[in-house]
Write a protein that holds these residues in place. Structure first.
Motif, short mmCIF file in Angstrom:
data_model
loop_
_atom_site.label_atom_id
_atom_site.label_comp_id
_atom_site.label_asym_id
_atom_site.label_seq_id
_atom_site.Cartn_x
_atom_site.Cartn_y
_atom_site.Cartn_z
N SER A 1 0.55 5.45 -0.40
CA SER A 1 -0.34 6.62 -0.49
C SER A 1 -1.80 6.19 -0.66
O SER A 1 -2.51 6.67 -1.54
CB SER A 1 0.07 7.53 -1.64
OG SER A 1 1.39 7.95 -1.51
N SER A 2 -2.25 5.26 0.15
CA SER A 2 -3.63 4.75 0.15
C SER A 2 -4.00 3.98 -1.11
O SER A 2 -5.17 3.75 -1.37
CB SER A 2 -4.63 5.89 0.35
OG SER A 2 -4.38 6.55 1.56
N ARG A 3 -3.02 3.61 -1.92
CA ARG A 3 -3.28 2.82 -3.12
C ARG A 3 -2.60 1.47 -2.98
O ARG A 3 -1.45 1.39 -2.57
CB ARG A 3 -2.76 3.52 -4.38
CG ARG A 3 -3.47 4.81 -4.69
CD ARG A 3 -2.94 5.45 -5.97
NE ARG A 3 -1.49 5.55 -5.91
CZ ARG A 3 -0.70 5.58 -6.97
NH1 ARG A 3 -1.19 5.51 -8.17
NH2 ARG A 3 0.61 5.67 -6.84
N GLY B 1 -0.89 -1.76 -4.69
CA GLY B 1 -0.23 -2.04 -5.95
C GLY B 1 1.12 -2.68 -5.72
O GLY B 1 1.40 -3.23 -4.65
N SER C 1 -0.72 0.56 -9.69
CA SER C 1 -1.88 0.45 -8.82
C SER C 1 -2.79 -0.66 -9.33
O SER C 1 -3.04 -0.78 -10.53
CB SER C 1 -2.64 1.78 -8.83
OG SER C 1 -3.77 1.70 -8.03
N ASP D 1 -7.57 0.29 -8.35
CA ASP D 1 -8.43 1.27 -9.00
C ASP D 1 -9.05 0.77 -10.30
O ASP D 1 -9.68 1.51 -11.00
CB ASP D 1 -7.62 2.54 -9.33
CG ASP D 1 -6.99 3.16 -8.09
OD1 ASP D 1 -7.55 2.98 -6.99
OD2 ASP D 1 -5.95 3.83 -8.23
N VAL E 1 0.87 -1.17 0.00
CA VAL E 1 0.00 0.00 0.00
C VAL E 1 0.90 1.23 0.00
O VAL E 1 1.77 1.37 0.86
CB VAL E 1 -0.95 0.02 1.22
CG1 VAL E 1 -1.76 1.30 1.25
CG2 VAL E 1 -1.85 -1.21 1.19
#
Length: 177
Positions: free
Chosen positions: A160-162, A164, A173, A176, A158
């Motif tokens: 930055s809140s993503r 990937g 990522s 999304d 994870v």
């Protein structure tokens, strides 16, 4: 040992695609050839057991704008069937760590490639199952076998809140899509 040696780029048996984009042969019809979703190539109902023949066919495999799969030579173009994806990722190697890692995949026909922005990963959802596939070359995709899938899942982080993974200096990522 160099990365070229490690990942087979200098080995004689490494799969190298033919320059099919340079050929424009006439369509000659359908061939009774099926690539099953498990990566087995079947001709006239019987699995092809000669690995070198499968590698040869894979080197001239194309997908056309109509979504159909073809074997293309300078003289002819024949349509074949593919159950899901023409290739299956059977090996994964990670060189480096974290942001500085590079991920390398090897298909069932011995084609090796580094995960870069040219090899996009696609996560498709089938109800509760996330199913990844990856672009190999020229519109041809590969599914990922179960053992590689679990190893690959361990590389997901994870940032930055993503969600990937890192490869080749880029963050890809997967949450999304």
């Amino acid at each position: 040992m160099s990365l070229n040696n490690l990942f087979g780029r200098n080995k004689r048996n490494a799969m190298k695609p033919a320059p099919t984009h340079l050929w424009n042969p006439p369509f000659c019809g359908d061939m009774d050839l099926l690539i099953r979703k498990d990566g087995v190539w079947v001709h006239e109902g019987k699995p092809i057991k000669r690995r070198e023949l499968v590698k040869l066919f894979a080197s001239i495999l194309c997908v056309d704008s109509d979504g159909a799969y073809y074997l293309v030579s300078p003289q002819e173009k024949v349509r074949i069937r593919v159950e899901k994806y023409p290739f299956v990722i059977q090996e994964m190697d990670i060189v480096g760590e974290g942001r500085y890692q590079s991920i390398y995949f090897t298909t069932n026909v011995g084609e090796k490639f580094q995960v870069t922005s040219e090899n996009s990963l696609i996560m498709s959802s089938n109800e509760s199952l996330q199913e990844p596939s990856i672009h190999v070359r020229d519109g041809l995709m590969a599914g990922i076998c179960r053992t590689v899938y679990y190893r690959f899942a361990d590389s997901v982080v994870v940032e930055s809140s993503r969600m990937g993974f890192w490869s080749s200096g880029e963050f890809f990522s997967i949450g999304d899509q």
